[in-house]
Design an enzyme around this catalytic site. Structure first.
Site, PDB file in Angstrom:
ATOM      1  N   ASP A 217       0.836  -1.201   0.000  1.00  0.00           N
ATOM      2  CA  ASP A 217       0.000   0.000   0.000  1.00  0.00           C
ATOM      3  C   ASP A 217       0.876   1.257   0.000  1.00  0.00           C
ATOM      4  O   ASP A 217       1.854   1.343   0.751  1.00  0.00           O
ATOM      5  CB  ASP A 217      -0.882  -0.019   1.262  1.00  0.00           C
ATOM      6  CG  ASP A 217      -1.929   1.068   1.274  1.00  0.00           C
ATOM      7  OD1 ASP A 217      -2.782   1.064   0.367  1.00  0.00           O
ATOM      8  OD2 ASP A 217      -1.905   1.917   2.190  1.00  0.00           O
ATOM      9  N   GLU A 266      14.360 -15.469   0.029  1.00  0.00           N
ATOM     10  CA  GLU A 266      14.793 -16.536   0.950  1.00  0.00           C
ATOM     11  C   GLU A 266      13.763 -17.654   1.021  1.00  0.00           C
ATOM     12  O   GLU A 266      14.057 -18.753   1.445  1.00  0.00           O
ATOM     13  CB  GLU A 266      14.919 -15.970   2.376  1.00  0.00           C
ATOM     14  CG  GLU A 266      16.180 -15.209   2.647  1.00  0.00           C
ATOM     15  CD  GLU A 266      16.097 -14.573   4.028  1.00  0.00           C
ATOM     16  OE1 GLU A 266      15.382 -15.101   4.917  1.00  0.00           O
ATOM     17  OE2 GLU A 266      16.729 -13.519   4.197  1.00  0.00           O
TER      18      GLU A 266
HETATM   19  C1  NOJ Z   1      -4.438   3.019  -0.940  1.00  0.00           C
HETATM   20  C2  NOJ Z   1      -5.576   2.111  -0.643  1.00  0.00           C
HETATM   21  O1  NOJ Z   1      -5.880   1.372  -1.784  1.00  0.00           O
HETATM   22  C3  NOJ Z   1      -6.709   2.994  -0.182  1.00  0.00           C
HETATM   23  O2  NOJ Z   1      -7.904   2.292  -0.077  1.00  0.00           O
HETATM   24  C4  NOJ Z   1      -6.319   3.612   1.126  1.00  0.00           C
HETATM   25  O3  NOJ Z   1      -7.314   4.534   1.529  1.00  0.00           O
HETATM   26  C5  NOJ Z   1      -4.984   4.348   1.019  1.00  0.00           C
HETATM   27  N1  NOJ Z   1      -4.000   3.621   0.291  1.00  0.00           N
HETATM   28  C6  NOJ Z   1      -4.412   4.624   2.382  1.00  0.00           C
HETATM   29  O4  NOJ Z   1      -3.941   3.440   2.955  1.00  0.00           O
END
Ligand code: NOJ
Length: 550
Positions: A217, A266
């Site tokens: 993310d 790994e």
């Molecule tokens: C991207 C994620 O896909 C989204 O849903 C989220 O709100 C933001 N990152 C923050 O984590």
């Protein structure tokens, strides 16, 4: 619970298909909205497990699940309070273990979401950083700063949160902390070695649990420019923007991914990582997938491309060219949990990834089906977001009182319409929440979704679900369809028509709103709208993709 390093079995067994991820079709499950086993109106891991055979039959290689970790759900789980625990709303670690094992038994790989840019404000470190006061050493694991102004009453810089409002919140003791997203999602300071150590340990925890990979993310956000400089007059970033910013796509992030790659390597069975990196160009995206970094990165430039032949051809060429020098597969994606579903985007005039009007549904679905066949004919890996195989539109008329997207509230209703693509999916034609669960659904489903359910579409050759099933099966059968690094564009097509060759295969795409006659390039094997070639010619109906065996 026993820990295991189980390798998936079946078609994707490591050893028989090395580089499985290079041409994989990866299905995104949004756990809240996929299947609810315990009848509380919210999807859960047991629900996912019960529907794995459906995903096997759909033919996908892997399943990526959005976060299911312990979380106060300020941002639907992207605010993690414990990276090694499952939120009770979704189940237990035992449920996760059972789901991973079952998936592997069915030949499916499991990719989990990792959220390293920020924690929840309920994460132990942050709680202690706040409670222990300004001298707490834990504050250095986040970005705490003194404010500007005579009494420190102004935020330390001019950054705005991607969800609206300032990117800084003031604590009771007067200091400020940085959050690029909601205030409940404080950004971690990746310059602090304890942060890097913690995430290496979290990676190992899930690798030991047997997962096959991670979706990272905000992969472009971990490192901030030295001194957290003001943006000045630059336009502030929106959630899905891609301008150069001092908090995104800083070169320092790559060192982190090089260290993660060593850990992934790994483990047996080709464990992978895919970057959610919104970068200004596809070339910058390619930096995340150099041979010693991550394996894949989402192609958001592709996702944002309107239904237009020239624009599509350009983004395909640019994407393939950008990945070639680093040896990574291109990826293709049309929908996810952050953008308006493509059936609704294409139902409206081009206008970015957040669309609020239903538009012309029939047109949208027709183009969505054609867009899917184009995507699945391209070399590389393709991502499918739950429900797109049913042709689901965005729910554009959700009442404000049921909305949960934090950006909706922070932006005073100007923004934040992500709930519309997160409505639980329909499995059956009747029953509570159309088979999603026995206890309703956390967002209301439109009545029209009975006819879009898995039950309604299964076995109907004209349905979108059967189109996806056939396309994914054919992609597997036609040798090398997902492999390779380029496509050969066929010349002499009418304006608005794309045609490209792959080994033993041609794909034709009519993006125009009118029927177009062309020479039939081969034997039609699949089409998004029925076609009847005759005498070596074919009339391609409007907004239609056809696959040809040659
Ligand atoms: C991207 C994620 O896909 C989204 O849903 C989220 O709100 C933001 N990152 C923050 O984590």
């Amino acid at each position: 619970m026993t820990q295991h390093l189980a390798a998936p079995t079946g078609h994707s067994t490591p050893g028989t298909h090395t580089g499985w991820w290079r041409d994989a079709v990866i299905y995104q499950v949004y756990p809240r909205s996929f299947a609810d086993a315990n009848g509380d109106g919210m999807g859960d891991l047991e629900g996912v497990r019960s529907r794995l055979p459906y995903l096997r039959d759909l033919g996908v290689d892997a399943v990526w699940l959005s976060p299911f970790y312990a979380s106060p759900q300020a941002d639907a789980g992207y605010d993690v309070a414990d990276y090694r625990a499952i939120d009770p709303m979704f189940g237990t670690l035992l449920d996760a273990d059972a789901m991973i094992r079952d998936a592997h038994d069915l030949g499916l790989r499991i990719i989990v979401d990792l959220v390293p840019n920020h924690t929840s404000d309920q994460y132990e470190w942050f709680k202690r950083a706040i409670n222990d006061g300004p001298s707490s050493p834990l504050r250095d694991r986040y970005h705490f700063r003194a404010g500007k102004g005579e009494n420190g009453e102004l935020p330390p810089n001019d950054w705005e949160s991607i969800f609206g409002g300032p990117a800084w919140t003031r604590t009771a003791d007067g200091s400020w902390y940085l959050h690029l997203f909601a205030p409940e999602q404080p950004d971690l300071n990746w310059e602090n070695p304890a942060v890097a150590d913690e995430f290496r340990s979290i990676l190992r925890f899930w690798l030991d649990m047997g997962v096959d990979g991670f979706r990272i993310d905000v992969a472009h956000g971990l490192v901030k420019a030295e001194g957290l400089p003001d943006i000045g007059g630059a336009e502030q970033l929106k959630l899905l923007g891609n301008d150069v910013m001092p908090f995104f796509d800083q070169d320092g992030v790559h060192e982190i991914y090089r260290s993660w790659r060593k850990i992934l390597d790994e483990y047996p069975g080709e464990r992978i990582a895919v970057a959610e990196a919104w970068t200004p160009t596809v070339e910058r995206t390619a930096n995340y997938v150099r041979p010693d970094e991550l394996h894949q990165a989402f192609n958001f430039q592709y996702l944002g491309t309107p239904w237009d032949a020239d624009r599509l051809r350009e983004v395909i060429d640019v994407s393939l060219a950008a990945m070639r020098p680093v040896g990574a597969p291109a990826t293709w994606v049309l929908s996810n949990h952050d953008v308006t579903r493509h059936a609704t985007r294409f139902a409206n005039p081009p206008g970015g990834t957040q669309i609020r009007t239903a538009g012309d549904r029939e047109l949208g679905l027709r183009r969505a089906r054609a867009a899917t066949l184009l995507m699945l004919a391209l070399p590389g890996s393709a991502y499918v977001y739950q429900g797109e195989e049913l042709g689901l539109p965005d729910v554009t008329d959700l009442p404000d009182e049921v909305r949960q997207d934090p950006s909706f509230f922070r932006a005073a209703g100007q923004d934040g319409f992500r709930d519309g693509c997160r409505v639980p999916i329909p499995w059956t034609t009747t029953g509570s929440s159309y088979g999603f669960g026995s206890g309703g659904s956390w967002l209301p489903q439109p009545d029209s979704w009975s006819g879009l359910s898995v039950q309604a579409q299964s076995g109907d050759p004209a349905s979108t679900l059967e189109l996806y099933r056939s396309a994914i099966a054919l992609r597997r059968e036609l040798p090398g369809l997902g492999a390779g690094e380029s496509v050969d564009w066929l010349p002499g097509m009418p304006a608005g028509v794309l045609a490209f060759a792959r080994p033993g295969f041609v794909c034709t795409v009519n993006t125009t709103g009118r029927a177009v006659r062309i020479a039939a390039p081969g034997r039609a094997v699949l089409a998004s709208t029925e076609v009847t070639p005759a005498d070596g010619e074919v009339v391609l109906p409007e907004d239609t993709t056809v696959w040809w065996a040659v």
